[in-house]
Design an enzyme around this catalytic site. Structure first.
Site, short mmCIF file in Angstrom:
data_model
loop_
_atom_site.label_atom_id
_atom_site.label_comp_id
_atom_site.label_asym_id
_atom_site.label_seq_id
_atom_site.Cartn_x
_atom_site.Cartn_y
_atom_site.Cartn_z
N SER A 288 0.84 -1.19 0.00
CA SER A 288 0.00 0.00 0.00
C SER A 288 0.89 1.24 0.00
O SER A 288 1.81 1.33 -0.82
CB SER A 288 -0.94 -0.05 1.21
OG SER A 288 -1.87 0.98 1.14
N ARG B 139 -12.84 7.03 8.37
CA ARG B 139 -12.45 5.62 8.45
C ARG B 139 -13.48 4.71 7.80
O ARG B 139 -13.15 3.69 7.20
CB ARG B 139 -12.25 5.22 9.92
CG ARG B 139 -11.74 3.82 10.10
CD ARG B 139 -10.38 3.61 9.44
NE ARG B 139 -9.74 2.39 9.90
CZ ARG B 139 -8.50 2.04 9.61
NH1 ARG B 139 -7.76 2.81 8.84
NH2 ARG B 139 -7.97 0.93 10.07
N HIS C 46 -7.95 -4.55 -1.00
CA HIS C 46 -6.67 -3.92 -0.68
C HIS C 46 -6.04 -4.52 0.59
O HIS C 46 -4.82 -4.60 0.71
CB HIS C 46 -6.89 -2.42 -0.50
CG HIS C 46 -5.63 -1.65 -0.34
ND1 HIS C 46 -4.65 -1.64 -1.30
CD2 HIS C 46 -5.16 -0.89 0.68
CE1 HIS C 46 -3.63 -0.89 -0.90
NE2 HIS C 46 -3.91 -0.43 0.31
N ASP C 47 -6.88 -4.92 1.56
CA ASP C 47 -6.36 -5.46 2.82
C ASP C 47 -5.74 -6.86 2.68
O ASP C 47 -5.26 -7.42 3.68
CB ASP C 47 -7.47 -5.52 3.88
CG ASP C 47 -7.55 -4.23 4.68
OD1 ASP C 47 -6.70 -3.35 4.49
OD2 ASP C 47 -8.49 -4.10 5.51
N ASP D 232 -8.81 -5.56 -5.47
CA ASP D 232 -8.43 -4.28 -4.85
C ASP D 232 -9.03 -3.12 -5.66
O ASP D 232 -8.73 -2.97 -6.84
CB ASP D 232 -6.90 -4.19 -4.84
CG ASP D 232 -6.36 -2.98 -4.07
OD1 ASP D 232 -7.12 -2.03 -3.82
OD2 ASP D 232 -5.16 -3.01 -3.72
C1 ACO Z 1 -4.06 2.79 2.44
C2 ACO Z 1 -2.90 2.21 3.15
O1 ACO Z 1 -1.78 2.68 2.98
S1 ACO Z 1 -3.06 0.93 4.19
C3 ACO Z 1 -4.67 0.52 4.54
C4 ACO Z 1 -4.61 -0.78 5.20
N1 ACO Z 1 -5.83 -1.16 5.78
C5 ACO Z 1 -6.19 -0.78 7.00
O2 ACO Z 1 -5.60 0.05 7.66
C6 ACO Z 1 -7.39 -1.45 7.53
C7 ACO Z 1 -6.93 -2.25 8.63
N2 ACO Z 1 -7.73 -3.45 8.70
C8 ACO Z 1 -7.99 -3.95 9.88
O3 ACO Z 1 -7.71 -3.37 10.89
C9 ACO Z 1 -8.64 -5.30 9.89
O4 ACO Z 1 -9.33 -5.39 11.10
C10 ACO Z 1 -7.61 -6.43 9.82
C11 ACO Z 1 -7.06 -6.46 8.40
C12 ACO Z 1 -6.49 -6.24 10.81
C13 ACO Z 1 -8.28 -7.73 10.14
O5 ACO Z 1 -9.28 -8.01 9.20
P1 ACO Z 1 -10.41 -9.08 9.55
O6 ACO Z 1 -9.85 -10.18 10.37
O7 ACO Z 1 -11.09 -9.44 8.28
O8 ACO Z 1 -11.34 -8.26 10.49
P2 ACO Z 1 -12.53 -7.32 10.04
O9 ACO Z 1 -12.05 -6.19 9.21
O10 ACO Z 1 -13.58 -8.13 9.48
O11 ACO Z 1 -12.98 -6.72 11.43
C14 ACO Z 1 -13.33 -7.57 12.46
C15 ACO Z 1 -14.06 -6.75 13.50
O12 ACO Z 1 -15.29 -6.31 12.95
C16 ACO Z 1 -16.34 -6.81 13.76
N3 ACO Z 1 -17.46 -7.09 12.88
C17 ACO Z 1 -17.53 -8.04 11.91
N4 ACO Z 1 -18.73 -7.97 11.30
C18 ACO Z 1 -19.42 -6.97 11.89
C19 ACO Z 1 -20.71 -6.42 11.70
N5 ACO Z 1 -21.53 -6.86 10.73
N6 ACO Z 1 -21.09 -5.39 12.48
C20 ACO Z 1 -20.26 -4.91 13.44
N7 ACO Z 1 -19.03 -5.40 13.66
C21 ACO Z 1 -18.62 -6.42 12.90
C22 ACO Z 1 -15.77 -8.03 14.43
O13 ACO Z 1 -16.46 -8.36 15.59
C23 ACO Z 1 -14.37 -7.57 14.73
O14 ACO Z 1 -14.38 -6.69 15.82
P3 ACO Z 1 -13.04 -6.43 16.70
O15 ACO Z 1 -11.96 -6.03 15.73
O16 ACO Z 1 -13.43 -5.33 17.61
O17 ACO Z 1 -12.74 -7.74 17.37
#
Ligand code: ACO
Length: 565
Positions: free
Chosen positions: A267, A336, A546-547, A509
């Protein structure tokens, strides 16, 4: 693909708290209609419309009175109940809490000068800090007279310091890519770093920094300007990706690292990875650029623009001077949520959420209701107080400005040379912004569409960007097989003609679409590079969009490990 359902707990709590405070049942309306009415003075009399109506001409009033007389008599109750908005209540409730914290810390700061207000300190635990005391001149003017870079390391540096990998972060990540003894929390690339893993710490010494402009220990807008002891806020100068890289190389100088084994990033980190090699070609061995680009394209600029706008339009942003007051958490949360839409993919959400609602037994609501909405709300909720909004603005703008085309490089190089000369000669113009740097206002005549110019065939021109065996290239945009990257980009990347490069992209992505990684690979090949490995993960391999670079240990991690050897 995991299937998860969860309604944002903070919303539930806030809603319940407000319900308790109001002493009402959950179904009772929490908000009033906006129309201004006077209370009905006696049974059977209609409420009076206020001033707007009384200033109307008499004829219009008479007609209105006639129409009212035709209408059914009002009982005093609305025809439908007002809706409740627990999502808005929750934001207001947080503002109230932050206001109280600001007041408490203001009174505390009268006795304790280290008290900083309601915003969090954004720490991620223990990091090492490199402090540079020599000024850093920035690409678009301005300078940092001194600055800090927070960093963490894993593995052992070998005797000749030749096994160093510099890992660059995405937009909002900290230096905490992996757990450390000082901070055992899992890092954002926890499963990619370690013995035998993608960044094999039995062979390599891995360094990860928080970027310049960030808020996790490196100097950024929330840092103190050493010149006057106040927070920079929006007195912080605009940054480029190459400025961030220059600061990182100061750290490498400090550590005695002349040449990196590899520059690795995804990214924004993938932009940095390329920019590092373009700026310091002799100091970078191999390049890994995942889900990145060589120049930001209009769609991703647009998506980041609206995120910044959400923050700028939050009244608490206060032109960046919110430290010690309420931070623009509402704008930050919306930013966000928008970002999250660009980080994942529609097909993934089709599988995870479909059209399901958080509670199908309840009537539809305007606050988060569909599972995809509660998911976005949760993503915004988690982030809105954990990252400095000003950092988001500056770092995302740096991404927009990213362009490794030759024309942009020449323009910046020329301006820098002028400022460096002025600084050497003691002139003031070398120090800060040009006087007109912030004077972009709405024009008298509207801006118009300006198609990209078609560049001429690439030729080496002695401007310091040659060194390869470049082939020609025409056209201005690249969209796939049969098309060529613009010659300007080929020329800009020509300095990398001999570097082994791994370029990876992901078909799902939407933020850094796969054609942008194809563009990097093709431009490098056209510049004469025969060491380009390009992989594209199909939708069958990843729907994480993208993630993917954060989640797909097998494909992304596996290819990085194979490439680094
Ligand atoms: C542009 C650039 O340069 S870089 C950009 C890079 N991307 C980012 O910064 C985004 C970062 N992404 C994250 O932080 C993600 O959480 C990751 C990648 C670390 C993990 O992804 P995943 O395991 O797929 O988790 P996901 O995104 O689905 O989120 C899970 C959370 O959502 C919650 N959730 C899932 N579905 C729902 C829903 N329908 N309603 C409410 N909450 C929900 C889960 O309970 C979990 O909560 P918690 O994190 O508080 O435990």
């Amino acid at each position: 693909m995991k299937s998860r359902t969860r309604v944002t707990s903070s919303l539930r709590q806030a809603s319940a708290a407000l319900t308790r405070a109001a002493g009402s049942s959950p179904a009772a309306p929490l908000c009033q209609n906006a129309a201004t009415t006077l209370p009905a003075p006696a049974t059977g009399m209609r409420p009076l419309i206020t001033s707007a109506a009384t200033s109307r001409p008499a004829a219009a009033q008479a007609q209105r009175r006639h129409l009212h007389d035709q209408a059914p008599r009002r009982s005093g109750a609305p025809s439908n109940p007002a809706m409740s908005f627990p999502c808005v209540d929750a934001l207001e409730s947080r503002s109230a809490t932050l206001r109280q914290q600001a007041a408490a810390s203001a009174s505390q700061s009268r006795t304790d000068s280290t008290s900083s207000g309601p915003e969090p300190s954004y720490t991620v635990g223990a990091t090492q800090i490199f402090h540079s005391t020599s000024p850093l001149l920035l690409d678009h003017g301005g300078q940092l007279v001194e600055f800090d870079i927070a960093y963490e390391t894993w593995g052992e540096m070998n005797a000749d310091r030749s096994n160093v990998i510099l890992l660059h972060t995405g937009l909002s990540a900290s230096s905490h890519a992996h757990s450390t003894a000082a901070n055992p929390q899992p890092g954002w690339w926890e499963k990619f770093i370690g013995p035998g893993l993608a960044l094999d710490t039995s062979k390599y010494f891995v360094i990860c920094t928080n970027v310049l402009g960030g808020c996790y220990g490196s100097t950024g807008p929330s840092s103190i300007d050493p010149s006057d002891g106040k927070r920079y806020a929006t007195r912080f100068p605009l940054l480029t990706i190459t400025d961030m890289v220059r600061a990182q190389f100061r750290l490498l100088d400090h550590l005695g690292v002349d040449k990196l084994h590899a520059s690795v990033g995804s990214s924004m980190g993938g932009m940095q990875s390329l920019a590092a090699a373009v700026a310091f070609p002799e100091r970078v061995g191999r390049i890994v650029s995942i889900s990145a680009c060589a120049r930001s394209h209009p769609y991703s600029i647009a998506m980041r623009y609206v995120q910044r706008k959400a923050i700028l339009n939050d009244p608490n942003w206060n032109r960046g001077y919110y430290y010690g007051q309420i931070p623009p958490h509402v704008g930050m949360k919306l930013a966000r949520e928008i970002a999250t839409i660009t980080y994942r993919s529609g097909p993934e959400w089709e599988q995870r959420f479909g059209r399901r609602r958080a509670d199908k037994d309840k009537p539809p609501a305007l606050c988060p209701d569909f599972l995809v909405e509660t998911y976005l709300d949760h993503a915004g909720e988690k982030f809105c107080l954990t990252y400095d909004p000003n950092s988001l603005i500056y770092v995302s703008k740096a991404m927009d400005l990213f362009d490794l085309g030759r024309e942009n490089q020449v323009a910046i190089k020329t301006k820098r040379a002028e400022r460096e000369k002025a600084l050497r000669e003691g002139g003031k113009e070398g120090q800060g912004y040009d006087q007109d740097a912030c004077s972009l206002t709405l024009p008298d005549t509207p801006y118009e569409e300006q198609p990209e110019e078609h560049h001429e065939e690439f030729e080496r021109d002695g401007l310091g960007f040659g060194g390869g065996n470049p082939a020609g290239g025409g056209g201005s945009s690249y969209s796939g097989p049969g098309q060529k990257p613009p010659a300007d980009l080929v020329a800009g990347l020509a300095v990398l003609w001999d570097h082994p490069v791994l370029v990876m992209g992901v078909a799902s992505d939407i933020l850094f679409p796969a054609w942008q990684q194809r563009e990097i690979a093709e431009a490098l090949k056209m510049a004469g590079n025969r060491n380009v490995a390009h992989y594209e993960l199909s939708e069958e391999q990843s729907l994480f969009g993208h993630d993917t670079f954060l989640l797909d240990v097998k494909n992304v991690g596996g290819m990085v490990r194979n490439f680094l050897g």
